[in-house]
Design a protein around this motif. Sequence first.
Motif, PDB file in Angstrom:
ATOM      1  N   UNK A  23       0.853  -1.182  -0.001  1.00 43.55           N
ATOM      2  CA  UNK A  23       0.007  -0.020   0.045  1.00 43.55           C
ATOM      3  C   UNK A  23       0.917   1.190   0.033  1.00 43.55           C
ATOM      4  N   UNK A  24       0.548   2.486  -0.530  1.00 41.45           N
ATOM      5  CA  UNK A  24       1.273   3.627  -0.626  1.00 41.45           C
ATOM      6  C   UNK A  24       1.499   4.048   0.930  1.00 41.45           C
ATOM      7  N   UNK A  25       2.271   5.030   1.103  1.00 44.06           N
ATOM      8  CA  UNK A  25       2.663   5.772   2.125  1.00 44.06           C
ATOM      9  C   UNK A  25       1.190   6.677   2.276  1.00 44.06           C
ATOM     10  N   UNK A  26       0.743   6.970   3.361  1.00 40.25           N
ATOM     11  CA  UNK A  26      -0.222   7.835   3.340  1.00 40.25           C
ATOM     12  C   UNK A  26      -1.680   7.293   3.339  1.00 40.25           C
ATOM     13  N   UNK A  27      -1.489   5.817   2.981  1.00 40.84           N
ATOM     14  CA  UNK A  27      -3.014   5.229   2.896  1.00 40.84           C
ATOM     15  C   UNK A  27      -3.715   4.931   4.348  1.00 40.84           C
ATOM     16  N   UNK A  28      -5.120   5.039   4.097  1.00 47.82           N
ATOM     17  CA  UNK A  28      -5.769   4.719   5.217  1.00 47.82           C
ATOM     18  C   UNK A  28      -5.648   3.400   5.776  1.00 47.82           C
ATOM     19  N   UNK A  29      -5.580   3.363   7.206  1.00 48.02           N
ATOM     20  CA  UNK A  29      -5.613   2.084   7.571  1.00 48.02           C
ATOM     21  C   UNK A  29      -6.333   0.821   7.342  1.00 48.02           C
ATOM     22  N   UNK A  30      -7.510   1.519   7.011  1.00 49.57           N
ATOM     23  CA  UNK A  30      -8.576   0.415   6.218  1.00 49.57           C
ATOM     24  C   UNK A  30      -7.970  -0.494   5.191  1.00 49.57           C
ATOM     25  N   UNK A  31      -7.281   0.463   4.348  1.00 53.47           N
ATOM     26  CA  UNK A  31      -6.654  -0.372   2.785  1.00 53.47           C
ATOM     27  C   UNK A  31      -5.745  -1.037   3.221  1.00 53.47           C
TER      28      UNK A  31
ATOM     29  N   UNK B 140      -7.286   6.774  11.053  1.00 56.59           N
ATOM     30  CA  UNK B 140      -6.045   6.361  11.035  1.00 56.59           C
ATOM     31  C   UNK B 140      -5.541   6.228   9.890  1.00 56.59           C
ATOM     32  N   UNK B 141      -4.216   6.842   9.577  1.00 57.05           N
ATOM     33  CA  UNK B 141      -3.533   6.356   8.106  1.00 57.05           C
ATOM     34  C   UNK B 141      -2.480   5.421   8.685  1.00 57.05           C
ATOM     35  N   UNK B 142      -2.016   4.641   7.734  1.00 57.05           N
ATOM     36  CA  UNK B 142      -0.978   3.503   8.205  1.00 57.05           C
ATOM     37  C   UNK B 142       0.350   3.904   8.614  1.00 57.05           C
ATOM     38  N   UNK B 143       0.812   5.181   8.080  1.00 56.45           N
ATOM     39  CA  UNK B 143       1.999   5.824   8.558  1.00 56.45           C
ATOM     40  C   UNK B 143       2.137   6.033  10.087  1.00 56.45           C
ATOM     41  N   UNK B 144       0.963   6.110  10.796  1.00 57.44           N
ATOM     42  CA  UNK B 144       0.875   6.349  12.147  1.00 57.44           C
ATOM     43  C   UNK B 144       1.269   5.265  12.992  1.00 57.44           C
ATOM     44  N   UNK B 145       0.814   3.985  12.315  1.00 52.25           N
ATOM     45  CA  UNK B 145       0.845   2.871  13.172  1.00 52.25           C
ATOM     46  C   UNK B 145       1.738   1.552  12.522  1.00 52.25           C
ATOM     47  N   UNK B 146       2.393   1.918  11.453  1.00 55.81           N
ATOM     48  CA  UNK B 146       3.214   0.882  11.150  1.00 55.81           C
ATOM     49  C   UNK B 146       4.375   0.931  11.832  1.00 55.81           C
TER      50      UNK B 146
ATOM     51  N   UNK C 193       8.992   1.999   2.987  1.00 57.36           N
ATOM     52  CA  UNK C 193       9.068   3.003   4.317  1.00 57.36           C
ATOM     53  C   UNK C 193       8.919   2.292   5.686  1.00 57.36           C
ATOM     54  N   UNK C 194       8.101   0.987   5.668  1.00 57.83           N
ATOM     55  CA  UNK C 194       7.855   0.337   6.668  1.00 57.83           C
ATOM     56  C   UNK C 194       6.837  -0.839   6.275  1.00 57.83           C
ATOM     57  N   UNK C 195       6.427  -1.730   7.409  1.00 60.70           N
ATOM     58  CA  UNK C 195       5.410  -2.724   7.269  1.00 60.70           C
ATOM     59  C   UNK C 195       4.363  -2.605   8.192  1.00 60.70           C
ATOM     60  N   UNK C 196       3.363  -3.184   7.868  1.00 60.16           N
ATOM     61  CA  UNK C 196       2.305  -3.096   8.813  1.00 60.16           C
ATOM     62  C   UNK C 196       1.744  -4.524   8.942  1.00 60.16           C
ATOM     63  N   UNK C 197       1.805  -4.995  10.147  1.00 61.87           N
ATOM     64  CA  UNK C 197       1.606  -6.599  10.332  1.00 61.87           C
ATOM     65  C   UNK C 197       0.199  -6.968  11.253  1.00 61.87           C
ATOM     66  N   UNK C 198       0.026  -8.275  11.533  1.00 62.01           N
ATOM     67  CA  UNK C 198      -1.023  -8.578  12.232  1.00 62.01           C
ATOM     68  C   UNK C 198      -0.630  -8.135  13.725  1.00 62.01           C
ATOM     69  N   UNK C 199       0.540  -8.110  13.968  1.00 64.25           N
ATOM     70  CA  UNK C 199       0.667  -7.690  15.513  1.00 64.25           C
ATOM     71  C   UNK C 199       0.877  -6.408  15.797  1.00 64.25           C
ATOM     72  N   UNK C 200       1.152  -5.445  14.630  1.00 65.96           N
ATOM     73  CA  UNK C 200       0.954  -3.990  14.565  1.00 65.96           C
ATOM     74  C   UNK C 200      -0.639  -3.899  14.885  1.00 65.96           C
ATOM     75  N   UNK C 201      -1.588  -4.594  14.219  1.00 76.93           N
ATOM     76  CA  UNK C 201      -2.906  -4.380  14.360  1.00 76.93           C
ATOM     77  C   UNK C 201      -3.552  -4.621  15.728  1.00 76.93           C
ATOM     78  N   UNK C 202      -2.947  -5.850  16.509  1.00 79.99           N
ATOM     79  CA  UNK C 202      -3.174  -5.737  18.031  1.00 79.99           C
ATOM     80  C   UNK C 202      -2.767  -4.654  18.817  1.00 79.99           C
ATOM     81  N   UNK C 203      -1.518  -4.063  18.322  1.00 75.53           N
ATOM     82  CA  UNK C 203      -1.168  -2.787  19.240  1.00 75.53           C
ATOM     83  C   UNK C 203      -1.863  -1.770  18.985  1.00 75.53           C
ATOM     84  N   UNK C 204      -2.523  -1.641  17.444  1.00 77.84           N
ATOM     85  CA  UNK C 204      -3.259  -0.461  17.281  1.00 77.84           C
ATOM     86  C   UNK C 204      -4.398  -0.417  18.026  1.00 77.84           C
ATOM     87  N   UNK C 205      -5.131  -1.762  17.960  1.00 74.45           N
ATOM     88  CA  UNK C 205      -6.541  -1.838  18.916  1.00 74.45           C
ATOM     89  C   UNK C 205      -6.319  -1.496  20.403  1.00 74.45           C
TER      90      UNK C 205
END
Length: 331
Positions: free
Chosen positions: A221-229, A273-279, A252-264
């Motif tokens: 996904x591109x940097x700046x994408x909504x977390x939903x994407x 949220x955009x993915x940049x903030x939580x990746x 730029x980074x990765x977003x994983x299942x583990x990141x999702x648990x931390x985000x929740x």
Amino acid sequence: MTQDTSAATEPSPLRDSARRTLQIEQQAVAALITRLDAGFDRACQLILACRGRVVVTGMGKSGHIGGKIAATLASTGTPAFFVHPGEASHGDLGMITPGDVVLALSNSGETAEVTALLPLIKRMGVPLISMTGRSASTLARHAEAHLDAGVEREACPLDLAPTASTTAALALGDALAVALLESRGFTAEEFALSHPGGSLGKRLLLRVRDLMHEGARLPTVPLGSPLRDALLEITRQGLGFTCVVAPDGRLAGVYTDGDLRRTLDQHSDLSGLVVDEVMTAPGRRVPPDMLAAQAVKLMEDHRISALAVVDDEGRPVGALHMHDLLSSGVV
């Protein structure tokens, strides 16, 4: 839960017999050590100087041992194959060429099918190495190098069935193969090349590029994408993460299942949220030419199940998941 050991401590004629057999064979192998002499050195020198192959031959049980010795030599850097002496007298002798070395096994050193080959081997000018239990035997006397595999007695109570003698010959063949291996400087990588289907071959030959998901199967996904994407991409590709790519194409980074648990845990509302903030930035990444076994260690050390694969410029070119390593046999 305790294990009942009474059966193991009860007298057993069968186990007594097995222990006697193992002790006799152990002693037979140990006795070889003191009998190693210049003949062993000469045998190694002949094989190391050989420009062809080692042709191993032997009859009966010696033939079975010879087949194993040939296989061990071939897998450790010494080209070798087995020829049945009976078949050799009926045409298969043509498999031996002037550049070869013959390794002939016979406990007695008088096996008719083997000694019948002596004039033909001599006529061809092929060096002969013998492995026998009798240094004064016909086969030993006509060899350029003799390996003494003699034993004091067989493990068979009748002293008839080849038991200790075949064990000794097998061990001496292993000693020959290992001495040649070390002399050649044979490496684990070379061993893997002759064992591509084995677990060692897979660990040493498979690279990340051989197993990674690429092209349309690469989650990005591109940097700046909504977390939903990012979550939709993770779900669509089923690898448990997605690469987050900067405008210049670099990771730029990765977003994983583990990141999702931390985000929740940290955010009650995910909608803005955009993915940049939580990746995870910059995220674990590996080059495509890395050995797959090294990638396994990286995953285990950092307790992750997937990795981004990037090129020399840091652009994602693939994704590697632990399931791929498991299914390939690397793990």
